[in-house]
Design a protein around this motif. Structure first.
Motif, mmCIF file in Angstrom:
data_model
loop_
_atom_site.group_PDB
_atom_site.id
_atom_site.type_symbol
_atom_site.label_atom_id
_atom_site.label_comp_id
_atom_site.label_asym_id
_atom_site.label_seq_id
_atom_site.Cartn_x
_atom_site.Cartn_y
_atom_site.Cartn_z
ATOM 1 N N THR A 12 -4.994 -2.538 -5.323
ATOM 2 C CA THR A 12 -4.816 -3.822 -4.643
ATOM 3 C C THR A 12 -5.838 -4.850 -5.133
ATOM 4 O OG1 THR A 12 -4.127 -2.535 -2.732
ATOM 5 C CG2 THR A 12 -4.534 -4.856 -2.355
ATOM 6 N N GLU A 67 7.657 8.060 -9.488
ATOM 7 C CA GLU A 67 6.251 8.298 -9.768
ATOM 8 C C GLU A 67 6.022 9.213 -10.946
ATOM 9 O OE1 GLU A 67 2.699 8.690 -6.645
ATOM 10 O OE2 GLU A 67 4.686 9.133 -5.912
ATOM 11 N N ASN A 110 -2.053 17.587 -3.086
ATOM 12 C CA ASN A 110 -2.466 17.103 -4.405
ATOM 13 C C ASN A 110 -1.287 17.128 -5.354
ATOM 14 O OD1 ASN A 110 -5.684 16.906 -4.738
ATOM 15 N ND2 ASN A 110 -5.089 18.356 -3.176
ATOM 16 N N THR A 149 2.808 3.893 -10.975
ATOM 17 C CA THR A 149 1.545 4.241 -10.307
ATOM 18 C C THR A 149 1.647 3.913 -8.822
ATOM 19 O OG1 THR A 149 0.363 3.641 -12.315
ATOM 20 C CG2 THR A 149 -0.961 3.812 -10.311
ATOM 21 N N ARG A 150 1.144 4.813 -8.001
ATOM 22 C CA ARG A 150 1.133 4.566 -6.561
ATOM 23 C C ARG A 150 -0.014 3.610 -6.240
ATOM 24 N NH1 ARG A 150 3.734 6.825 -2.025
ATOM 25 N NH2 ARG A 150 5.007 7.948 -3.508
ATOM 26 N N ILE A 151 0.273 2.658 -5.372
ATOM 27 C CA ILE A 151 -0.717 1.607 -5.097
ATOM 28 C C ILE A 151 -1.723 2.057 -4.042
ATOM 29 C CG2 ILE A 151 -1.030 -0.767 -4.302
ATOM 30 C CD1 ILE A 151 1.778 -1.353 -5.493
ATOM 31 N N LYS A 152 -2.953 2.242 -4.510
ATOM 32 C CA LYS A 152 -4.061 2.599 -3.622
ATOM 33 C C LYS A 152 -4.891 1.336 -3.399
ATOM 34 C CE LYS A 152 -4.526 7.295 -5.395
ATOM 35 N NZ LYS A 152 -4.352 7.411 -6.843
ATOM 36 N N PRO A 153 -5.853 1.387 -2.450
ATOM 37 C CA PRO A 153 -6.650 0.176 -2.202
ATOM 38 C C PRO A 153 -7.300 -0.396 -3.468
ATOM 39 C CG PRO A 153 -6.995 1.729 -0.438
ATOM 40 C CD PRO A 153 -6.141 2.439 -1.460
ATOM 41 N N LYS A 178 6.183 11.420 3.478
ATOM 42 C CA LYS A 178 4.976 11.674 2.683
ATOM 43 C C LYS A 178 5.273 11.682 1.187
ATOM 44 C CE LYS A 178 0.952 14.579 2.870
ATOM 45 N NZ LYS A 178 0.511 15.944 2.991
ATOM 46 N N LEU A 192 0.839 -1.196 0.000
ATOM 47 C CA LEU A 192 0.000 0.000 0.000
ATOM 48 C C LEU A 192 0.879 1.252 0.000
ATOM 49 C CD1 LEU A 192 -2.910 1.096 0.117
ATOM 50 C CD2 LEU A 192 -2.653 1.203 2.595
ATOM 51 N N ASP A 193 0.566 2.213 -0.879
ATOM 52 C CA ASP A 193 1.297 3.482 -0.996
ATOM 53 C C ASP A 193 2.689 3.361 -1.607
ATOM 54 O OD1 ASP A 193 -0.618 5.277 -0.273
ATOM 55 O OD2 ASP A 193 -0.159 5.183 1.865
#
Ligand code: AMP
Ligand code: MG
Length: 422
Positions: A170, A331, A413, A163-167, A224, A36-37
Motif C-alpha cells: 500500500t 496468485e 503459509n 501479488t497479494r496487497i499487504k500494508p 481465507k 488490502l489482501d
C-alpha cells in the motif's frame, strides 16, 4: 445394489487435473482504501524517479565542492550562508563561489551546490552580522547527496501482477499515485451442504440430527483463500431436489462446492447428479485419508467440488484441491508450503493411502516438531480447530515412530512450489 468400484488416484494427479481447468477472472478497479489482501491484476510501475530530485540526506549546509578543494583543518575555507531551506522548500538563490545554504533533510539541493556538509563538521559564526561557516575539510562533488532516481528509476516494475496487497505494498501504491488499483475479482464459490440430518446453527438438537458445521467451515476456508463464498443453503438427501438445486445455480457461480453425499451409501446422490448433468468426472476417489471420496467434476467449464460430509475430510479436501484452484486464478503462490519436521508422537497404524493428519507445529531451538491434534478420525471436528498443519504420512505397510522425519504442510503459509511434485 451393486457398489461401484472406484480406482484411487494419487493426490498429486488429482491436483494436476484440477489445475488443468484454470479460472479466468476479470479485474475490477478499487480505491486504495479497499484493496488490502486483494491481488494485483496489473503490475505497479514507478511513474517517477525516487527520489524525484537530488536531495539532502542530512541537516547541514549545501555548498560547492570546488570551494573546498584547498580546505584543511589548518587552512579552513569560509563560506557565507545566504539562505535557509527546510524539507518541501526550494532555494531562491543560485549558489555562487564562497556561498553555502543551510539545508534540512529531504530538501532539494539548491542550484549551483553539489555537496552537503553535516552540521557537525563545520563551525558557525558571524562576520559583519552575516552568518558564516568555517569548513576544515574537502568535499567531493556529489558527496552527501541522495541522487534523483537512486532508489528507483521511473518506469521500473516495482511489484508484479499476481501479488497479494499487504500494508507495505500500500505504501508503494501511495508513493506512486495509485489512487485506484486494478485487482482481480474474487472467484465466487457456491456452497451447498447436503444431508437430511443437518440442522441450522440456531435450531435445537433433535434425535438423529447434527448441526451443519461444514458450510461455515468451508466458507471460512474459501474466504481465507481469497474467494467469495456464497452459501446457498442445505439440501435434504433427495435426488430430484438436489439435482434441481445444483443445476439452477451453476450459471451464477465460478465453481460449486457441495459437502456430503459423494460416498457409495444409499442416499449419496452426488455421483448420480454429476451423471445426469453430463458432467465429466476428473476423479471420484483419491488415495488419501481422510477424504478418499473427494470428487471433482467439470460441467460446461465449471468445476464441481464434491467434498466429503465428514468435517475433517471436508477440510482436507478443501485445502488440497479447492485452494490451488482458487489461488492459481489470481496468485503466484497457490500451494500450502511444505517443510520437514520431527514427529513428536508414534503413529503405529499403517495405511495404504497417504494420511493427512491434522497437527500442531512447535518451533524449538533443536528444530521443528509436530504432533497430531485430537482424534485422528475423518469425522472429527475438534482436531481441525487446533491444527495448523497437515502431517503427510505416506501410504505403506509400516507405521511411524516418534523421532521420524516427516513432511508437513503449513496451513498458514503459502508457496509457489507444488508439494506433490518431487
Ligand atoms: P456423507 O459424506 O454425506 O456420507 O456424510 C458423512 C458424515 O458427515 C455423516 O456422519 C454426516 O452426518 C456428516 N456430515 C455431513 N454433512 C455435514 C455437515 N454439513 N456438517 C457436519 N457434519 C456433516
Ligand atoms: Mg450425507
Amino acid at each position: 445394489m451393486v457398489v461401484e468400484r472406484r480406482k484411487p488416484m494419487e493426490i498429486g494427479e488429482g491436483v494436476k487435473r484440477v489445475l488443468a481447468h484454470p479460472l479466468e477472472l476479470q479485474a475490477e478497479e478499487l480505491n486504495i482504501e479497499d484493496v488490502l489482501d486483494r491481488v494485483l491484476a496489473e503490475p505497479i510501475i514507478a511513474d517517477h524517479d525516487v527520489p524525484p530530485f537530488n536531495r539532502s540526506p542530512y541537516d547541514g549546509f549545501a555548498l560547492r565542492a570546488e570551494d573546498t578543494v584547498k580546505a584543511s583543518t589548518e587552512t579552513p575555507v569560509h563560506l557565507e550562508v545566504i539562505e535557509e531551506i527546510g524539507a518541501g522548500q526550494v532555494a531562491k538563490s543560485h549558489l555562487r563561489q564562497g556561498q553555502a545554504i543551510r539545508i534540512m533533510t529531504g530538501a532539494a539541493i539548491p542550484e549551483g551546490a553539489d555537496a552537503v556538509s553535516m552540521f557537525e563538521v563545520v563551525k558557525e559564526y558571524e562576520k559583519d552580522s552575516k552568518p558564516m561557516i568555517e569548513v576544515g575539510r574537502k568535499f567531493r562533488p556529489g558527496q552527501n547527496i541522495a541522487q534523483q532516481g537512486e532508489d528507483t528509476g521511473k518506469g521500473t516494475v516495482l511489484i508484479e501482477k499476481g501479488t497479494r496487497i499487504k500494508p507495505g505494498v500500500t505504501a508503494i501504491l501511495a508513493t506512486f499515485g495509485y489512487k485506484t488499483i486494478k485487482v482481480y475479482r474474487k472467484p465466487k464459490i457456491g456452497i451447498y451442504a447436503t444431508g437430511t440430518e443437518l440442522l441450522d446453527i440456531d435450531e435445537p438438537l433433535q434425535p438423529g440430527k447434527i448441526r451443519n458445521s461444514n458450510a461455515y467451515m468451508i466458507s471460512a476456508q474459501i474466504r481465507k483463500m481469497g474467494g467469495e463464498p456464497l452459501y446457498l443453503g442445505k439440501l435434504a438427501d433427495d435426488f430430484e431436489a438436489c439435482f434441481e438445486a445444483v443445476s439452477a445455480v451453476l450459471n451464477d457461480v465460478d465453481a460449486l462446492v457441495t459437502t456430503g453425499g459423494v460416498s457409495v451409501g444409499d442416499y449419496d446422490y452426488l455421483p448420480a447428479i454429476y451423471e445426469k448433468l453430463g458432467a465429466n468426472t476428473l476423479f471420484n476417489k483419491i488415495a488419501m485419508r481422510p477424504g478418499s471420496v473427494t470428487t471433482v467434476a467439470e460441467h460446461q467449464g465449471k468445476l464441481l467440488f464434491g467434498l466429503s460430509g465428514n468435517p475433517s475430510a471436508c477440510f482436507v479436501g478443501g485445502e488440497l484441491f479447492l485452494r490451488p484452484f482458487i489461488k492459481q486464478a489470481v496468485e503466484s503462490t497457490p500451494f500450502l508450503a511444505k517443510i520437514k519436521a520431527v514427529l513428536a508422537k508414534d503413529f503405529p497404524k499403517p495405511n495404504p493411502f497417504t494420511r493427512l493428519v491434522r497437527g500442531k507445529i512447535e518451533y524449538t531451538t533443536e528444530g521443528v516438531r509436530v504432533a497430531p491434534t485430537g482424534l485422528d478420525k475423518s469425522s472429527s471436528v475438534t482436531s481441525i480447530a487446533e491444527a495448523d498443519t497437515f502431517i503427510v504420512l505416506p501410504g505403506g505397510t509400516r507405521g511411524f515412530k516418534t523421532g521420524d522425519e516427516v513432511e508437513v504442510l503449513l496451513l498458514d503459509n503459502e508457496s509457489d512450489l507444488n508439494p506433490w511434485e518431487k
